[in-house]
Design an enzyme around this catalytic site. Structure first.
Site, PDB file in Angstrom:
ATOM      1  N   LYS A  78     -62.156  91.246 -17.384  1.00 49.60           N
ATOM      2  CA  LYS A  78     -62.226  90.603 -18.708  1.00 49.60           C
ATOM      3  C   LYS A  78     -62.768  91.600 -19.723  1.00 49.60           C
ATOM      4  CE  LYS A  78     -64.096  86.341 -20.825  1.00 49.60           C
ATOM      5  NZ  LYS A  78     -64.892  85.115 -20.557  1.00 49.60           N
ATOM      6  N   SER A 118     -62.760  80.852 -21.862  1.00 48.19           N
ATOM      7  CA  SER A 118     -62.352  82.052 -22.563  1.00 48.19           C
ATOM      8  C   SER A 118     -61.721  83.118 -21.667  1.00 48.19           C
ATOM      9  CB  SER A 118     -63.563  82.661 -23.283  1.00 48.19           C
ATOM     10  OG  SER A 118     -64.552  83.046 -22.348  1.00 48.19           O
ATOM     11  N   SER A 157     -66.048  79.091 -18.735  1.00 50.48           N
ATOM     12  CA  SER A 157     -64.962  80.018 -19.070  1.00 50.48           C
ATOM     13  C   SER A 157     -64.237  80.650 -17.894  1.00 50.48           C
ATOM     14  CB  SER A 157     -65.486  81.134 -19.970  1.00 50.48           C
ATOM     15  OG  SER A 157     -65.461  80.680 -21.291  1.00 50.48           O
TER      16      SER A 157
END
Ligand code: GLN
Length: 494
Positions: A79, A154, A178
């Site tokens: 990420k 996210s 997330s």
């Protein structure tokens, strides 16, 4: 089956038996990335050249007869809020669009030591604030199962990459859901470990008391492998702790005979979509038939969790994001008249709307007149939620809930009011407030043929038990992700 569609476990076995090379695995994943990215946009940065070098090193070692580290040659997505030395780390924000970290996050160091091959940096909501991966300045990621729907957020880029075979597994971060929410929306497994079990060093801070690095994979065993590779104490993160026995994978897949699973009725009522509630209850009954015992538990204060989470996480975000002032690093507005206007314009131009909203909310709840009414009250309520979970764990070994109240929603939905979006975290935030480990596992499909996720939450450091129960469930039902991939090919003709 193509190499990109295999699990890390299978690929590791194939490599060691010389049935494929690390270069072949990497080539398969990068050709998949080239085929899918124009539609999916799971990545902000793809690091193919460096990855091929890493893969070549693994092959050299194998050829020389050396012992391979545990994740040797397995492609992993990272990420883009985890620092990677020499590779741009943007947080999907204009503020950090040009930021190239001089160091690696602890988890990246560990993965490199374990021989993993880094595919690139995955897309996310700006600064990990959001539930749809639409607030990235680089544009949204799509759900691989239906391009007209969000992948969740996210960590939506990580989830979409894993679900589509653009990575074998991936790291995300989970402050309020997330990792688990996008895992549920994309039909993959997502783990938020116990707070403190994985170092946050090099994870760009959102809300430090809630942030935790998490894992996404296509099987429970792969999730365990990845967790095992990155867990443990790190002196650079004062909140990290040594795990008692991080060797997880060996004992996974034991029957769930006698396991007491708590079912909180409050999580199955109200605004939950009936098809999601049904799938999750079916999963609970599957485990019950396999010998687990379902025990009713009360989690009444879980109703407050969402409000508590948004007060506390925004308060911490407003403080953490104060460092982006246009002076030290990050975006700096051009041609400012004085220091004040440099601060104002750099932050106004560098941050997007959702990040600004959180900073404003956080600054408000911490301000002199509101601190007692909001921030301190939310802290007390958070402690009450943690106590309630602990009391429930006197009656059960883990708690089973839906991961989200519905399946993945449309790209154009929930744009009117931020509250509509916040509600999709209503089942996930409590585990962050209480610092507990929580796992999302695919448990079938909703009426719209999108995947549903069940969440297992356990006492601190009970990852082994959670992954064990989930691995048994997976053994009973078969892995879900592969049909999903096939289904994707049917739907989109890829
Ligand atoms: N969706 C939640 C939020 O917007 C959770 C984010 C996260 O876990 N990073 O705050």
């Amino acid at each position: 089956m193509e190499l990109y569609a295999q699990t890390a476990e299978t690929l590791g076995r194939m490599l060691r038996r010389r049935e494929c090379s690390a270069m072949e695995i990497a080539a398969s994943v990068f050709s998949r990335i080239r085929a899918c990215e124009p539609d999916l946009h799971a990545y902000i940065t793809v690091t193919e050249a460096a990855a091929l070098e890493q893969a070549a090193k693994v092959d050299e070692k194998l050829a020389a007869g050396g012992k391979l580290p545990p994740l040797a040659g397995i492609p992993v997505g990272i990420k883009d809020n985890l620092c990677t030395k020499g590779v741009r780390t943007t947080c999907a924000s204009r503020m950090l669009a040009a930021f190239v970290p001089p160091y690696d996050a602890a988890v990246c160091e560990k993965l490199a030591e374990a021989g993993a091959v880094f595919t690139g940096k995955t897309n996310l909501d700006e600064f990990a604030m959001g539930s749809s991966s639409r607030s990235s300045i680089y544009g949204p990621t799509k759900n691989p199962l239906d391009f007209a729907r969000v992948p969740g957020g996210s960590s939506g880029g990580s989830a979409a990459a894993v679900a589509s075979g653009e990575a074998v597994f991936a790291l995300g971060s989970d402050t309020g859901g997330s990792v688990r929410q996008p895992a549920a929306y994309c039909g993959v497994v997502g783990l938020k470990p116990t707070y403190g079990s994985v170092s946050r060093y090099g994870l760009i801070a959102f809300a430090s008391s809630l942030d935790q690095v998490g894992m996404l994979a296509r099987s429970v065993r792969d999730t365990a492998l990845l967790f095992e590779a990155v867990a443990g104490r790190d002196v650079r993160d004062a909140t990290s702790v040594e795990m008692a026995a991080p060797v997880l994978t060996a004992g996974l897949g034991q029957p769930v005979e006698g396991l007491r699973i708590g079912i909180p009725s409050a999580y199955f009522e109200g605004s939950i979509a009936p098809d999601v509630a049904e799938r999750v209850m079916e999963a609970a009954h599957t485990l019950e038939k396999a010998g687990a015992r379902l025990v009713p538990v009360t989690l009444s204060s879980a109703h407050d969790a969402l409000a508590v989470y948004y007060v506390l996480s925004s308060a911490e975000a407003s403080s953490n994001l104060a460092r982006y002032d246009g002076v030290r690093y990050g975006y700096r507005a051009a041609d400012c008249e004085n220091l004040q206007s440099l601060y104002e314009r750099s932050r106004s131009e560098g941050f997007g709307d959702e990040v600004k909203r959180r900073i404003l909310l956080g600054t408000f709840v911490l301000s002199a007149g509101s601190r007692e009414a909001y921030y301190l009250r939310a802290q007390r309520a958070g402690q009450r939620i943690a106590r309630e979970f602990n009391e429930a764990f006197a009656l059960c070994d883990c708690i089973l809930t839906p991961t989200t109240p519905e399946t993945a929603f449309g790209m154009g939905e929930k744009l009117e009011s931020p509250l509509d979006l916040y509600v999709s975290d209503c089942y996930t935030v409590a585990a962050n407030l209480a610092g507990l480990p929580a796992l999302s596992v695919p448990c079938g499909f909703g009426a719209n043929r999108m995947p549903a996720g069940m969440q297992l939450v356990g006492p601190r450091f009970s990852e082994r038990a959670l992954l064990g129960a989930a691995a048994w469930y997976e053994t009973l039902c078969g892995p879900f992700p592969m049909p999903a991939l096939g289904e994707w090919r049917d739907r989109h003709g890829v």
